[in-house]
Design a protein around this motif. Structure first.
Motif, PDB file in Angstrom:
ATOM      1  N   LEU B 510       0.824  -1.205   0.000  1.00  0.00           N
ATOM      2  CA  LEU B 510       0.000   0.000   0.000  1.00  0.00           C
ATOM      3  C   LEU B 510       0.860   1.257   0.000  1.00  0.00           C
ATOM      4  CD1 LEU B 510      -2.644  -1.089   2.652  1.00  0.00           C
ATOM      5  CD2 LEU B 510      -2.851  -1.170   0.179  1.00  0.00           C
ATOM      6  N   VAL B 511       0.374   2.254  -0.725  1.00  0.00           N
ATOM      7  CA  VAL B 511       1.023   3.559  -0.689  1.00  0.00           C
ATOM      8  C   VAL B 511       0.332   4.361   0.409  1.00  0.00           C
ATOM      9  CG1 VAL B 511       1.481   5.686  -1.932  1.00  0.00           C
ATOM     10  CG2 VAL B 511       1.583   3.509  -3.124  1.00  0.00           C
ATOM     11  N   VAL B 512       1.032   4.588   1.489  1.00  0.00           N
ATOM     12  CA  VAL B 512       0.408   5.222   2.643  1.00  0.00           C
ATOM     13  C   VAL B 512       0.676   6.722   2.618  1.00  0.00           C
ATOM     14  CG1 VAL B 512       0.374   5.308   5.146  1.00  0.00           C
ATOM     15  CG2 VAL B 512       0.560   3.139   3.972  1.00  0.00           C
ATOM     16  N   LYS B 513      -0.386   7.484   2.790  1.00  0.00           N
ATOM     17  CA  LYS B 513      -0.246   8.946   2.769  1.00  0.00           C
ATOM     18  C   LYS B 513      -0.602   9.506   4.128  1.00  0.00           C
ATOM     19  CE  LYS B 513      -0.724   9.435  -2.072  1.00  0.00           C
ATOM     20  NZ  LYS B 513      -1.525   9.788  -3.204  1.00  0.00           N
ATOM     21  N   PRO B 514      -0.105  10.698   4.424  1.00  0.00           N
ATOM     22  CA  PRO B 514      -0.413  11.274   5.737  1.00  0.00           C
ATOM     23  C   PRO B 514      -1.895  11.594   5.867  1.00  0.00           C
ATOM     24  CG  PRO B 514       0.822  12.825   4.386  1.00  0.00           C
ATOM     25  CD  PRO B 514       0.783  11.550   3.632  1.00  0.00           C
ATOM     26  N   VAL B 515      -2.366  11.621   7.090  1.00  0.00           N
ATOM     27  CA  VAL B 515      -3.779  11.820   7.331  1.00  0.00           C
ATOM     28  C   VAL B 515      -3.939  13.151   8.055  1.00  0.00           C
ATOM     29  CG1 VAL B 515      -3.506  10.346   9.349  1.00  0.00           C
ATOM     30  CG2 VAL B 515      -5.761  10.727   8.462  1.00  0.00           C
ATOM     31  N   ALA B 516      -5.147  13.717   8.014  1.00  0.00           N
ATOM     32  CA  ALA B 516      -5.389  15.043   8.586  1.00  0.00           C
ATOM     33  C   ALA B 516      -4.944  15.094  10.052  1.00  0.00           C
ATOM     34  CB  ALA B 516      -6.874  15.376   8.475  1.00  0.00           C
ATOM     35  N   PRO B 517      -4.398  16.230  10.490  1.00  0.00           N
ATOM     36  CA  PRO B 517      -3.848  16.341  11.854  1.00  0.00           C
ATOM     37  C   PRO B 517      -4.851  15.977  12.945  1.00  0.00           C
ATOM     38  CG  PRO B 517      -3.398  18.330  10.590  1.00  0.00           C
ATOM     39  CD  PRO B 517      -4.209  17.452   9.714  1.00  0.00           C
ATOM     40  N   ALA B 518      -6.135  16.316  12.739  1.00  0.00           N
ATOM     41  CA  ALA B 518      -7.130  16.018  13.769  1.00  0.00           C
ATOM     42  C   ALA B 518      -7.219  14.511  14.004  1.00  0.00           C
ATOM     43  CB  ALA B 518      -8.491  16.558  13.357  1.00  0.00           C
ATOM     44  N   ILE B 519      -7.020  13.730  12.949  1.00  0.00           N
ATOM     45  CA  ILE B 519      -7.089  12.268  13.071  1.00  0.00           C
ATOM     46  C   ILE B 519      -5.758  11.732  13.596  1.00  0.00           C
ATOM     47  CG2 ILE B 519      -7.376  10.138  11.774  1.00  0.00           C
ATOM     48  CD1 ILE B 519      -9.219  11.665   9.884  1.00  0.00           C
ATOM     49  N   MET B 520      -4.676  12.352  13.144  1.00  0.00           N
ATOM     50  CA  MET B 520      -3.341  11.936  13.596  1.00  0.00           C
ATOM     51  C   MET B 520      -3.256  12.057  15.117  1.00  0.00           C
ATOM     52  SD  MET B 520      -1.237  10.846  11.461  1.00  0.00           S
ATOM     53  CE  MET B 520       0.328  10.026  11.660  1.00  0.00           C
ATOM     54  N   ALA B 521      -3.940  13.080  15.655  1.00  0.00           N
ATOM     55  CA  ALA B 521      -3.855  13.373  17.088  1.00  0.00           C
ATOM     56  C   ALA B 521      -4.412  12.237  17.944  1.00  0.00           C
ATOM     57  CB  ALA B 521      -4.601  14.673  17.392  1.00  0.00           C
ATOM     58  N   THR B 522      -5.206  11.344  17.361  1.00  0.00           N
ATOM     59  CA  THR B 522      -5.716  10.221  18.141  1.00  0.00           C
ATOM     60  C   THR B 522      -4.583   9.262  18.516  1.00  0.00           C
ATOM     61  OG1 THR B 522      -6.122   8.926  16.163  1.00  0.00           O
ATOM     62  CG2 THR B 522      -7.952  10.241  16.961  1.00  0.00           C
ATOM     63  N   GLY B 523      -3.488   9.305  17.760  1.00  0.00           N
ATOM     64  CA  GLY B 523      -2.349   8.439  18.050  1.00  0.00           C
ATOM     65  C   GLY B 523      -2.568   6.990  17.639  1.00  0.00           C
ATOM     66  N   LEU B 524      -3.692   6.718  17.005  1.00  0.00           N
ATOM     67  CA  LEU B 524      -3.989   5.323  16.654  1.00  0.00           C
ATOM     68  C   LEU B 524      -3.604   4.986  15.222  1.00  0.00           C
ATOM     69  CD1 LEU B 524      -7.545   4.926  18.204  1.00  0.00           C
ATOM     70  CD2 LEU B 524      -5.464   3.792  18.934  1.00  0.00           C
ATOM     71  N   TYR B 525      -3.359   6.022  14.420  1.00  0.00           N
ATOM     72  CA  TYR B 525      -3.199   5.776  12.994  1.00  0.00           C
ATOM     73  C   TYR B 525      -1.843   6.261  12.489  1.00  0.00           C
ATOM     74  CZ  TYR B 525      -8.180   5.367  13.666  1.00  0.00           C
ATOM     75  OH  TYR B 525      -9.397   4.999  14.136  1.00  0.00           O
ATOM     76  N   ALA B 526      -1.332   5.542  11.490  1.00  0.00           N
ATOM     77  CA  ALA B 526      -0.062   5.923  10.886  1.00  0.00           C
ATOM     78  C   ALA B 526      -0.281   6.631   9.560  1.00  0.00           C
ATOM     79  CB  ALA B 526       0.810   4.693  10.678  1.00  0.00           C
ATOM     80  N   GLY B 527      -1.475   6.517   8.999  1.00  0.00           N
ATOM     81  CA  GLY B 527      -1.722   7.148   7.714  1.00  0.00           C
ATOM     82  C   GLY B 527      -2.970   6.564   7.088  1.00  0.00           C
ATOM     83  N   THR B 528      -3.178   6.912   5.831  1.00  0.00           N
ATOM     84  CA  THR B 528      -4.358   6.394   5.161  1.00  0.00           C
ATOM     85  C   THR B 528      -3.966   5.934   3.768  1.00  0.00           C
ATOM     86  OG1 THR B 528      -6.499   6.982   4.238  1.00  0.00           O
ATOM     87  CG2 THR B 528      -4.941   8.743   4.497  1.00  0.00           C
ATOM     88  N   THR B 529      -4.769   5.077   3.205  1.00  0.00           N
ATOM     89  CA  THR B 529      -4.444   4.561   1.884  1.00  0.00           C
ATOM     90  C   THR B 529      -5.735   4.223   1.160  1.00  0.00           C
ATOM     91  OG1 THR B 529      -3.158   2.913   0.710  1.00  0.00           O
ATOM     92  CG2 THR B 529      -4.229   2.184   2.709  1.00  0.00           C
ATOM     93  N   LEU B 530      -5.673   4.177  -0.151  1.00  0.00           N
ATOM     94  CA  LEU B 530      -6.856   3.791  -0.922  1.00  0.00           C
ATOM     95  C   LEU B 530      -6.665   2.364  -1.415  1.00  0.00           C
ATOM     96  CD1 LEU B 530      -7.439   7.008  -3.047  1.00  0.00           C
ATOM     97  CD2 LEU B 530      -8.651   6.295  -1.000  1.00  0.00           C
ATOM     98  N   LEU B 531      -7.675   1.532  -1.201  1.00  0.00           N
ATOM     99  CA  LEU B 531      -7.600   0.165  -1.719  1.00  0.00           C
ATOM    100  C   LEU B 531      -7.924   0.188  -3.216  1.00  0.00           C
ATOM    101  CD1 LEU B 531      -9.261  -1.989   1.055  1.00  0.00           C
ATOM    102  CD2 LEU B 531      -6.862  -1.439   0.694  1.00  0.00           C
ATOM    103  N   ASP B 532      -7.768  -0.963  -3.846  1.00  0.00           N
ATOM    104  CA  ASP B 532      -7.989  -1.048  -5.288  1.00  0.00           C
ATOM    105  C   ASP B 532      -9.382  -0.610  -5.708  1.00  0.00           C
ATOM    106  OD1 ASP B 532      -5.557  -1.688  -6.060  1.00  0.00           O
ATOM    107  OD2 ASP B 532      -5.902  -3.825  -6.384  1.00  0.00           O
ATOM    108  N   ASP B 533     -10.374  -0.817  -4.827  1.00  0.00           N
ATOM    109  CA  ASP B 533     -11.731  -0.435  -5.218  1.00  0.00           C
ATOM    110  C   ASP B 533     -12.010   1.040  -4.905  1.00  0.00           C
ATOM    111  OD1 ASP B 533     -11.866  -0.423  -2.534  1.00  0.00           O
ATOM    112  OD2 ASP B 533     -13.531  -1.832  -2.336  1.00  0.00           O
ATOM    113  N   GLY B 534     -10.988   1.772  -4.488  1.00  0.00           N
ATOM    114  CA  GLY B 534     -11.144   3.203  -4.283  1.00  0.00           C
ATOM    115  C   GLY B 534     -11.606   3.588  -2.901  1.00  0.00           C
ATOM    116  N   SER B 535     -11.801   2.611  -2.011  1.00  0.00           N
ATOM    117  CA  SER B 535     -12.273   2.979  -0.676  1.00  0.00           C
ATOM    118  C   SER B 535     -11.088   3.315   0.226  1.00  0.00           C
ATOM    119  CB  SER B 535     -13.088   1.830  -0.081  1.00  0.00           C
ATOM    120  OG  SER B 535     -12.301   0.675  -0.019  1.00  0.00           O
ATOM    121  N   PRO B 536     -11.239   4.382   1.020  1.00  0.00           N
ATOM    122  CA  PRO B 536     -10.147   4.749   1.916  1.00  0.00           C
ATOM    123  C   PRO B 536     -10.069   3.805   3.110  1.00  0.00           C
ATOM    124  CG  PRO B 536     -11.969   6.286   2.149  1.00  0.00           C
ATOM    125  CD  PRO B 536     -12.377   5.296   1.103  1.00  0.00           C
TER     126      PRO B 536
END
Lengths: 145, 806
Positions: B510-536
């Motif tokens: 997966l190509v992982v991209k940074p996620v919005a700061p408000a979500i990053m602040a939860t400390g649970l996530y490293a980033g976001t990615t789109l699957l082949d079907d286009g869903s985040p």
């Protein structure tokens, strides 16, 4: 500052966004919720091949906390630094021309709206509160880029 | 080399273009410190780069300019017109020479000495000389300019072998290709819904398949456009180190690992200079001369280790030398002299803070300025460049033992191997590097223990904290923990915990991209990615999850200790630790097992990818390679899909082993019963869950030969280091089969020892055999005590000889 504003409806009120701040108007039809995200973050969606963070602008600005705000529907996409956000609005009415400069509001509009509005903008479609995108995103100014 | 040269010329040309404006501004106002620094960095970089390529003219020119500019920077010299002109003329000449190198034209004019002399002359006349009086000096230099113009206009017509593209353009192309893939998938779904017999399917089927495969090709190519393996960067290091150490009269060896880690191309470019710089410094100031090293009780040859690895969403590159180390006190004195710190500050600095001073501008540890380094510009530039790309740099140093630099780089836009899973009705991704193992749901009720509020799972005798991912995330779990597959996660600090998920979906890159700061602040996530079907999909951060759920920390560590203590007591009869094995049913119906260390992964593959050769052996095409397929000797191949164990010896050798089904993983503890004379390729027989299980002979598998079981007449001892996975997993069974008792204790008296090429021999060993990874004998080594690691006859002969002598 553009001569044009986009008129949208947030929490029942008419709000004008500077057209320069707006990336596009989109329809969100599929949102993945993000567990433990702050309440104003409705989830993630995809616009073309980019991830969009869907925001409830009324909750972000502290105007009202609407538990039932549906993440799907009309939204205003705005770009902040590397991130793309979608502000869920009740309606995106039209693009209108500004008439004159924004003027201070001659009444108490409430704490939330005081944060989110930069004044009253007269437009060809009538008066609207001039919205501050930062406040509706609930991001600090320092972070903007 | 051509590629590197092209990069050097392109980079220099680009820097020249960029610096053009600075030069003009500096000429207008020579006292402008900021511009001076920029120009200084340029000549410094050119000097560094061309030293590596052996362009003596460029090196002389840039060294001369650098010296003058360094004097200006330290106010040892006043700026004047002639000096500015001289520096500009040198930079023009550098441009002309680089242009000539690029177009393979003859190098322009050879009056470099004149240019350099012009700088020195202007220095002898002091600042009192008026600018006007210096004009003759200017005229002297002027004739060099036409040469530059001529060289520039001529070769401009030649076609470049590579082009440089703005990253934004590449991003746009990549986004476009991603969109294309999503649209293709959408179309594919619609065509499928239409049905195979439909008219549309009939008309569009073939062209769509073609379009689809073209899109896949383009997508792969665009992904590759951005990604580069670090070996592109590391490949140039051995030569650089060789040349530098020869220049300095030192002997330096380099050890590179992790060259297969992939990094964003832009990121690699940004890391190149800092890395080069650190290594130069290590050779110049770190590694001592051979005689001094011997005096310190070290080996004559210094060692520089460069290692890269991916940890979660960061890339860690470490550069370690075993040289002098950095003198923190001396550094502090210099910083004090340079006015970087005050007296009080200097007194209160901790050792780490003292070392950190090396990153302040204008500080150097070198006593003398040399061609290689030591002007004190290096490390502040290094830190600036690393921080510019969102990375960090840190160092550790012990006086007399060496220095270690650690570069940590973000993985943004890097491709992460990930595991996609489902929990609470939602999909998530986890970095595969953090998942040690996936344990299938079992009916074993005793696996779970409720301890207070915590749930513990027992995985092969080890108790680890366990939670359902959906519970951690506040979602409702689809199934009870006991019915879920468990992911065994390992954190960087060694803590382990078990994560129950509703379903494991897939392995994906997966190509992982940074996620919005408000979500990053939860400390649970490293980033976001789109699957082949286009869903985040959110990429989870394992450390964040364990913190949120209180899964790791002291109590897990203590539990682990308790569990292993309990295990030790239960197995006191058995000397060694339990070794994990994978139990499976072979194609011929036999129950077999293989040591887990050897299993790289488990895969499915269509039966059509297998070819049976004339001699009965099988080969399989997998991941674009042809591999030996074992486990099919006396059995019919299944018609449709094969389950494959991908085995690796931890080094270069890979093979696939076909099985009917995977039974379970288990711990091998207890003695092996000897295999029968007909059980070829079997190391021994173990009892697993009370059933007879054949353990595969790893050595025989990898050596591609049939194992022979010798009669154990006596039990001589053999030392094997337990740090080398190949020796432990592949060689040890062979040595044991040859009738040896194996020891890992270097103090124990042993009849013989096997070592890799570099390890120190143990004190108690009789005969020492070194194992080469290359079949060919290296220069300077004798055949007598060295054996290619898969040269079975030679290994057996050595074992036999040492055994007979004992």
């Amino acid at each position: 500052m553009s001569d044009l504003v986009l008129l949208v409806r947030i929490a029942g009120r008419l709000v004008a966004f500077d057209a320069d701040d707006v990336h596009s108007v989109i329809d969100i039809d599929d949102v993945s919720p993000v567990p433990h995200a702050p309440p104003h973050v409705l989830g993630l969606s995809a616009l073309r091949s980019r991830t969009v963070t869907v925001i409830d602008p009324a909750a972000a600005a502290g105007i009202i906390q609407n538990e039932n705000c549906s993440p799907c529907g009309r939204a205003v996409a705005v770009e902040r630094g590397p991130h793309l956000y979608a502000l869920r609005v009740e309606e995106a009415e039209d693009v209108a021309a500004r008439i004159g400069e924004p003027i201070p509001i001659a009444a108490d509009i409430g704490a939330g709206w005081r944060r989110a509005a930069r004044g009253m903008q007269e437009t060809a479609q009538g008066p609207a509160l001039l919205g501050d995108v930062q406040a509706f995103l609930h991001v600090e100014n320092t972070h903007a880029d | 080399m051509d590629d590197l040269l092209a990069e050097f010329t392109a980079e220099t040309r680009e820097m020249l273009e960029a610096i053009g404006g600075e030069l003009v501004a500096w000429e207008a106002n020579p006292t402008d410190r900021c511009r001076l620094d920029t120009i200084f960095r340029f000549v410094h970089t050119v000097k560094g780069n061309c030293g590596f390529f052996d362009f003596p003219r460029l090196e002389r020119l840039s060294h001369a300019a650098e010296s003058v500019l360094a004097d200006l920077r330290s106010d040892r010299r006043q700026v004047d017109r002639a000096l500015v002109d001289g520096v500009l003329a040198i930079i023009d000449r550098i441009g002309a020479i680089v242009a000539a190198i690029e177009s393979e034209a003859p190098e322009p004019g050879d009056d470099d000495a004149k240019l350099i002399a012009a700088l020195a002359e202007s220095g002898e006349m002091t600042a009192q000389t008026s600018c006007d009086a210096m004009l003759p000096g200017h005229a002297d230099i002027a004739p060099s300019l036409p040469a530059y113009v001529a060289a520039d206009s001529g070769p401009a017509l030649s076609t470049p072998r590579s082009i440089r593209l703005p990253v934004e353009l590449m991003d746009r192309v990549m986004a476009g290709v991603s969109d294309m893939v999503l649209a293709r998938n959408d179309l594919a779904r619609r065509l499928k819904a239409e049905g195979r017999g439909g008219l549309v399917g009939e008309i569009c089927g073939a062209p769509f398949a073609r379009l689809s495969s073209i899109i896949d090709d383009v997508r792969e190519a665009t992904t590759r456009m951005r990604m580069q393996r670090l070996e592109h960067l590391f490949g140039s290091l051995p030569r650089m180190i060789r040349d530098l150490s020869a220049d300095l009269g030192k002997q330096v060896m380099i050890d590179i690992s992790g060259a297969d880690v992939e990094l964003d191309r832009e990121m690699i470019e940004m890391v190149r200079d800092p890395l080069t710089h650190i290594i130069r410094n290590a050779i110049d100031h770190g590694i001592e001369k051979p005689s001094a090293r011997l005096g310190h009780g070290k080996r004559e040859i210094g060692l520089i280790e460069v290692a890269a690895r991916q940890t979660g969403n960061r890339i860690l590159i470490t550069i370690a030398d075993d040289g002098l180390g950095i003198d923190g006190e001396a550094l502090t004195k210099k910083a004090l002299a340079a006015g970087v710190v005050t007296e009080e500050e200097a007194a209160s600095l901790s050792q780490a803070e003292q070392l950190d001073l090396i990153f302040e501008p204008g500080i150097t540890t070198a006593e003398k300025v040399s061609e290689i380094s030591g002007r004190g510009v290096g490390m502040d530039v290094v830190r600036t460049n690393i921080e510019k790309i969102g990375g960090t740099i840190a160092l550790e140093s012990t006086r007399g033992e060496g220095t270690r630099f650690m570069l940590e780089l973000p993985l943004t836009l890097s491709i992460i191997p990930a595991l996609t899973i489902m929990a609470g009705g939602q999909n998530f991704a986890l970095p595969r590097s953090g998942i040690a193992e996936i344990v299938a749901a079992s009916r074993d009720e005793e696996r779970f223990t409720q301890a207070g509020d915590a749930l513990l799972a027992t995985i092969r005798g080890q108790r680890v904290a366990c939670a359902h991912l959906a519970d951690i995330l506040g979602l409702s779990p689809g199934r009870a923990v006991g019915k879920c597959p468990l992911l065994i996660a390992t954190l960087a600090n060694g803590d382990r915990f078990a994560l129950a998920v509703d379903r494991v979906l897939d392995h994906e890159e997966l190509v992982v991209k940074p996620v919005a700061p408000a979500i990053m602040a939860t400390g649970l996530y490293a980033g976001t990615t789109l699957l082949d079907d286009g869903s985040p999909v959110m990429m989870l951060d394992l450390a964040g999850l364990s913190r949120r759920a209180g899964l790791a920390g002291q109590h897990t560590r203590r539990n682990r200790q308790l569990a292993s203590d309990a295990e030790d007591i239960g197995q006191s009869a058995y000397a060694g630790p339990a070794r994990p094995i994978l139990v499976f049913e072979a194609l011929d119906g036999q129950r077999r097992a293989v040591r887990m260390d050897l299993v790289a992964r488990i895969e499915r593959s269509p039966a059509s990818s297998v070819t049976r050769l004339q001699d009965g052996r099988c080969q399989i095409v997998i991941d674009g390679r042809v591999e030996t397929l074992a486990g099919v000797a006396s059995a019919d191949l299944p018609q449709d899909t094969l389950v494959l164990l991908r085995l690796s010896d931890g080094a270069a050798a890979h093979l696939s082993y076909a099985v009917r089904r995977i039974i379970d993983s288990a711990a091998l503890n207890g003695t092996l019963f000897p295999a029968g004379p007909d059980d070829e390729g079997v190391e021994g027989i173990a009892l697993v869950d009370g059933l007879r299980t054949e353990i595969l002979d790893a050595f025989a598998l990898f050596a591609g030969e049939q194992a022979r079981v010798p009669d154990p007449v006596q039990r001589p001892t053999c030392y094997l280091p337990d740090s080398d996975p190949w020796i432990m997993a592949v060689l040890m069974p062979l040595v044991e089969q040859a009738g040896y008792r194996v020891t890992h204790d270097p103090e124990v008296e042993a009849n013989m020892a096997f070592l890799d090429e570099r390890a120190h021999p143990p004190s108690g060993a009789g005969k020492v055999i070194r194992l080469r990874s290359e079949a060919a004998l290296g220069s300077g080594s004798s055949a007598e005590n060295e054996i290619y690691r898969y040269d079975r006859p030679a290994l057996m002969a050595a074992l036999g000889a040492a055994g007979a002598a004992a």
